[in-house]
Scaffold this active site. Structure first.
Site, mmCIF file in Angstrom:
data_model
loop_
_atom_site.group_PDB
_atom_site.id
_atom_site.type_symbol
_atom_site.label_atom_id
_atom_site.label_comp_id
_atom_site.label_asym_id
_atom_site.label_seq_id
_atom_site.Cartn_x
_atom_site.Cartn_y
_atom_site.Cartn_z
ATOM 1 N N CYS A 337 0.799 -1.235 0.000
ATOM 2 C CA CYS A 337 0.000 0.000 0.000
ATOM 3 C C CYS A 337 0.829 1.282 0.000
ATOM 4 O O CYS A 337 0.539 2.185 -0.789
ATOM 5 C CB CYS A 337 -0.976 0.015 1.170
ATOM 6 S SG CYS A 337 -1.239 -1.549 1.981
ATOM 7 N N ARG A 366 7.055 -10.739 5.961
ATOM 8 C CA ARG A 366 6.666 -10.436 7.336
ATOM 9 C C ARG A 366 7.319 -11.437 8.275
ATOM 10 O O ARG A 366 7.345 -12.624 7.988
ATOM 11 C CB ARG A 366 5.142 -10.473 7.495
ATOM 12 C CG ARG A 366 4.480 -9.361 6.700
ATOM 13 C CD ARG A 366 2.986 -9.343 6.865
ATOM 14 N NE ARG A 366 2.405 -8.451 5.863
ATOM 15 C CZ ARG A 366 1.113 -8.348 5.604
ATOM 16 N NH1 ARG A 366 0.269 -9.083 6.284
ATOM 17 N NH2 ARG A 366 0.671 -7.521 4.675
ATOM 18 N N GLN A 384 0.930 -11.195 -2.641
ATOM 19 C CA GLN A 384 -0.488 -10.829 -2.581
ATOM 20 C C GLN A 384 -0.991 -10.497 -3.978
ATOM 21 O O GLN A 384 -0.263 -9.904 -4.770
ATOM 22 C CB GLN A 384 -0.678 -9.589 -1.702
ATOM 23 C CG GLN A 384 -0.302 -9.799 -0.253
ATOM 24 C CD GLN A 384 -0.418 -8.503 0.528
ATOM 25 O OE1 GLN A 384 0.141 -7.491 0.145
ATOM 26 N NE2 GLN A 384 -1.151 -8.548 1.623
ATOM 27 N N ASP A 386 -2.626 -8.077 -4.938
ATOM 28 C CA ASP A 386 -3.011 -6.836 -4.295
ATOM 29 C C ASP A 386 -3.533 -5.821 -5.303
ATOM 30 O O ASP A 386 -3.126 -5.843 -6.471
ATOM 31 C CB ASP A 386 -1.768 -6.259 -3.603
ATOM 32 C CG ASP A 386 -2.127 -5.531 -2.324
ATOM 33 O OD1 ASP A 386 -3.323 -5.407 -2.045
ATOM 34 O OD2 ASP A 386 -1.199 -5.090 -1.633
ATOM 35 N N HIS A 388 -5.065 -1.489 -5.048
ATOM 36 C CA HIS A 388 -5.566 -0.371 -4.263
ATOM 37 C C HIS A 388 -6.405 0.512 -5.155
ATOM 38 O O HIS A 388 -5.963 0.898 -6.235
ATOM 39 C CB HIS A 388 -4.402 0.376 -3.621
ATOM 40 C CG HIS A 388 -3.696 -0.475 -2.620
ATOM 41 N ND1 HIS A 388 -2.544 -1.156 -2.907
ATOM 42 C CD2 HIS A 388 -4.051 -0.829 -1.351
ATOM 43 C CE1 HIS A 388 -2.199 -1.875 -1.845
ATOM 44 N NE2 HIS A 388 -3.089 -1.703 -0.891
ATOM 45 N N LYS A 472 -14.833 -3.087 6.604
ATOM 46 C CA LYS A 472 -14.371 -4.038 5.597
ATOM 47 C C LYS A 472 -15.374 -5.158 5.378
ATOM 48 O O LYS A 472 -16.320 -5.328 6.160
ATOM 49 C CB LYS A 472 -13.024 -4.630 5.991
ATOM 50 C CG LYS A 472 -13.082 -5.452 7.264
ATOM 51 C CD LYS A 472 -11.793 -6.223 7.495
ATOM 52 C CE LYS A 472 -11.850 -6.948 8.823
ATOM 53 N NZ LYS A 472 -10.770 -7.899 9.026
ATOM 54 N N HIS A 518 -8.354 -1.310 -0.112
ATOM 55 C CA HIS A 518 -7.429 -2.426 -0.345
ATOM 56 C C HIS A 518 -8.281 -3.632 -0.700
ATOM 57 O O HIS A 518 -9.310 -3.855 -0.071
ATOM 58 C CB HIS A 518 -6.645 -2.830 0.908
ATOM 59 C CG HIS A 518 -6.028 -1.717 1.683
ATOM 60 N ND1 HIS A 518 -4.674 -1.524 1.711
ATOM 61 C CD2 HIS A 518 -6.571 -0.767 2.479
ATOM 62 C CE1 HIS A 518 -4.408 -0.492 2.508
ATOM 63 N NE2 HIS A 518 -5.541 -0.013 2.984
#
Ligand code: ZN
Ligand code: ZN
Length: 646
Positions: A337, A366, A384, A386, A388, A472, A518
């Site tokens: 992000c 992580r 991910q 991912d 945005h 969310k 996200h």
């Protein structure tokens, strides 16, 4: 008299001091027998605890998750009672319920307990359960509680007590066992019938390896033996489907201690499968107006100071990478992000540009402790799917609907039929802990609920579960053997646009903050492939599976024709391998079935002379002989339809 309000809104009057059990009994004996606990004004209580004021109550039975937790925590107490009676002098740390079952951490002193002793403990638990002892709750002063455990010489419970305030301490006793516990508990031990202790392991006190190693015993219990039996069958099935086992057998991925724990490496077949999933998502995203971006694997410390991640997670994540000359500090990217926010900022944006959707298969890192790592589901590096989305508040609903479409398309293509949407909203009572304007929250919360309703999703609404930075929607999926997984999150974020000072020029010619969303339908490729592997037991749909067709020549004599068939299939983009071993055809078929390859083509004298192939389909058997073109056509249709076999 007090007023008791039931979930349907009905109100009845009872004597002050009535218990939920009494109330249930006043409705029916059958109900009373089933009540394991009660929700009183939103809190789970013992069904035997007296009600002193007006209350809203809901009876909790085995079908409620909260009742199961209460049942399993009570079973932990029962196990402790059994262990204490068999090994006097042992001391107990904590015994929480788990998603399925419970454990208790025990200091065994000089005693030894091994795998082989679990049966005897189970037996003792059954014996004690049959005594049908009540779980008795007692409020106790801190001084008396300390005195009790000092006399017992129990430093563990004294440690727990040191963090509790006077006036909030309770003991629970069943039979000869008393524990410091805030409860709640089921009415009595008699309801615990199917008992299985599943594992024994070492566990450091408070999870700190500098502390003493305690013994952790895991177990699971049920209100009947039949339910236990069913659960054990399911466990067996889950073992067969374990993605770590199948990942090895199907040659999908591997780990190496030398590379580092929790860092999966994809073998060619796994890499092919993963690439195909990626292409599948990329195609959908292009159709939905996403724009691809690519960002580096590390980011300057300042990026994470701005995003707030450094302050929040800096100490508990991988430590910085430093440049030798300039003394710069970089972090491995824990999420994409912040990078995407900087891409948004790279040029001025107008309301006409919105929504902007940046997508990236971004690999992030992580830190997880060794003990937490698990196959592909808990790793230290993962990718991910991912994206945005930057949009105006008025566009949140439409964006949610589009993402929901995408997620549902994924579920359909991969045969996840059983799912619900969990919508996490603000705490109704306390709105001070959330960032962003009340107005924007109202819009976003309403947008999410409307989007879910318009898409016909089966939804559960959780108040107070929203992140501090936005509401969310999570998809909760049940796999083929009924286990629950969280897949596909869509998260509104008011925090990062603020921190990165993202703006767009509105119709009114002044600057506004965009809303950021996200979303990751797969979550991570690693975890998704793990879940998918277990869901389909390694039998991936034809469009996805690494090897679609295996050619099985009956003998070496037909290798030439097999090569010709193979080439033709490859020319039609069919993923094919030849089994060129000098094995009997029966063994080749068996091995191919074990390798879960969907199609087998048997090739011999007859097939070669007729220029045909004999087709076998995994789980379906013999489909007869076909020309190569007919077979190619059949495969293409199945791939295009994204059909799921079985
Ligand atoms: Zn307890
Ligand atoms: Zn994000």
């Amino acid at each position: 008299m007090i007023n008791i309000t039931f979930p349907d809104g009905a109100v009845r009057q009872y004597e002050e001091g009535v218990t939920a059990f009494d109330v249930a009994k006043s409705i029916s004996e059958g109900l009373a027998r089933k009540v394991l606990a009660a929700k009183v004004n939103g809190q789970v209580w013992d069904s035997s605890r007296p009600l002193k004021n007006d209350a809203e109550i809901k009876f909790l039975t085995w079908d409620d998750e909260e009742a199961k937790s209460t049942f399993w925590h009570s079973s932990a107490h029962l196990m402790a009672e059994a262990v204490e009676s068999m090994y006097p002098g042992v001391k107990f740390w904590v015994g929480p319920p788990l998603e399925k079952g419970f454990y208790y951490d025990i200091d065994l002193g000089d005693n030894q307990i091994g795998e082989e002793d679990l049966k005897n403990i189970e037996k003792k638990m059954s014996e004690l359960a049959k005594q049908n002892s009540q779980f008795i709750r007692k409020e106790i002063s801190k001084a008396d509680a300390v005195k009790y455990f000092e006399e017992k010489g129990d430093e563990y419970k004294l440690d727990l007590l040191s963090n509790l305030a006077d006036g909030e301490i309770t003991f629970y006793t069943q039979g000869n066992f008393t524990d410091l516990c805030r409860g709640p508990h089921i009415p009595n031990t008699g309801t615990i019938k199917g008992i299985k202790l599943t594992a024994i392991a070492g566990a450091y006190w408070k999870g700190d390896e500098k502390n003493k190693m305690l013994t952790r015993i895991y177990g699971v219990t049920f209100p009947s033996n039949k339910e236990l039996e069913e659960y054990l069958v399911l466990l067996e099935e889950a073992k067969k489907r374990d993605h770590r086992k199948l990942g090895k057998e199907l040659e999908l991925f591997t780990f190496s201690e030398k590379v580092g724990m929790g860092l999966p490496m994809w073998l060619p077949k796994g890499a092919m499968l993963r690439e195909r999933l990626q292409q599948f998502m990329q195609k959908l995203q292009v159709e939905s107006g996403y724009l691809p971006v690519i960002t580096p694997h590390i980011g300057h410390k300042q990026l994470y100071v701005t995003s707030g991640h450094f302050e929040k997670y800096g100490k508990d994540s991988f430590q910085p990478i430093k440049t030798p000359q300039e003394g710069e500090e970089f972090f491995l990217k824990p999420m994409n992000c912040p990078h995407h926010c900087e891409i948004y900022k790279s040029s001025p944006r107008s309301y006409k540009d919105l929504p902007i959707r940046f997508a990236e298969f971004g690999t992030v890192y992580r830190y997880e402790q060794h003990g937490e790592l698990h196959g592909l589901t808990r790793v230290r590096g993962f990718t991910q799917d991912d994206a945005h989305l930057f949009c105006m508040a008025s566009q949140v609903k439409d964006e949610f609907k589009k993402v929901i479409d995408l997620v549902l398309y994924v579920f359909k293509a991969l045969d996840f039929q059983n799912y619900t949407a969990q919508i996490s909203l603000r705490d109704k009572e306390d709105r001070s802990k959330y960032i962003g304007s009340d107005e924007n929250w109202e819009i976003a919360e309403a947008s999410i609920m409307e989007a879910a309703a318009e898409k016909g999703l089966n939804t559960v609404i959780e108040y107070g579960e929203a992140a501090f930075y936005g509401p969310k929607l999570d998809f909760m999926v049940r796999d083929a053997i009924g286990r629950k997984w969280q897949l596909g999150t869509i998260q509104v974020d008011y925090n990062l646009p603020e921190r990165f000072e993202l703006t767009y020029i509105g119709e009114d010619n002044s600057k506004h903050r965009p809303v950021m969303i996200h979303r990751a339908p797969f979550g991570s490729l690693e975890r998704f492939i793990a879940v998918l592997t277990e869901h389909c037991a390694g039998k991936f749909p034809l469009w996805l599976t690494p090897v679609q067709v295996k050619l099985l020549p009956i003998s070496d004599k037909f290798m030439g024709y097999a090569e010709i068939v193979s080439q033709k299939l490859k020319n039609s983009d069919i993923r094919v391998e030849i089994d060129d071993r000098s094995e009997k055809i029966g063994k080749k078929i068996r091995d191919t079935e074990l390798a879960k390859v969907p199609y087998m083509l048997v090739i011999g004298e007859k097939e070669e002379s007729e220029e045909k192939v004999s087709v076998r389909r995994q789980a379906k058997g013999d489909l007869g002989s076909k020309t190569i073109d007919e077979f190619i056509q059949m495969v293409k249709e199945e791939v295009d339809s994204k059909a799921v076999i079985e």
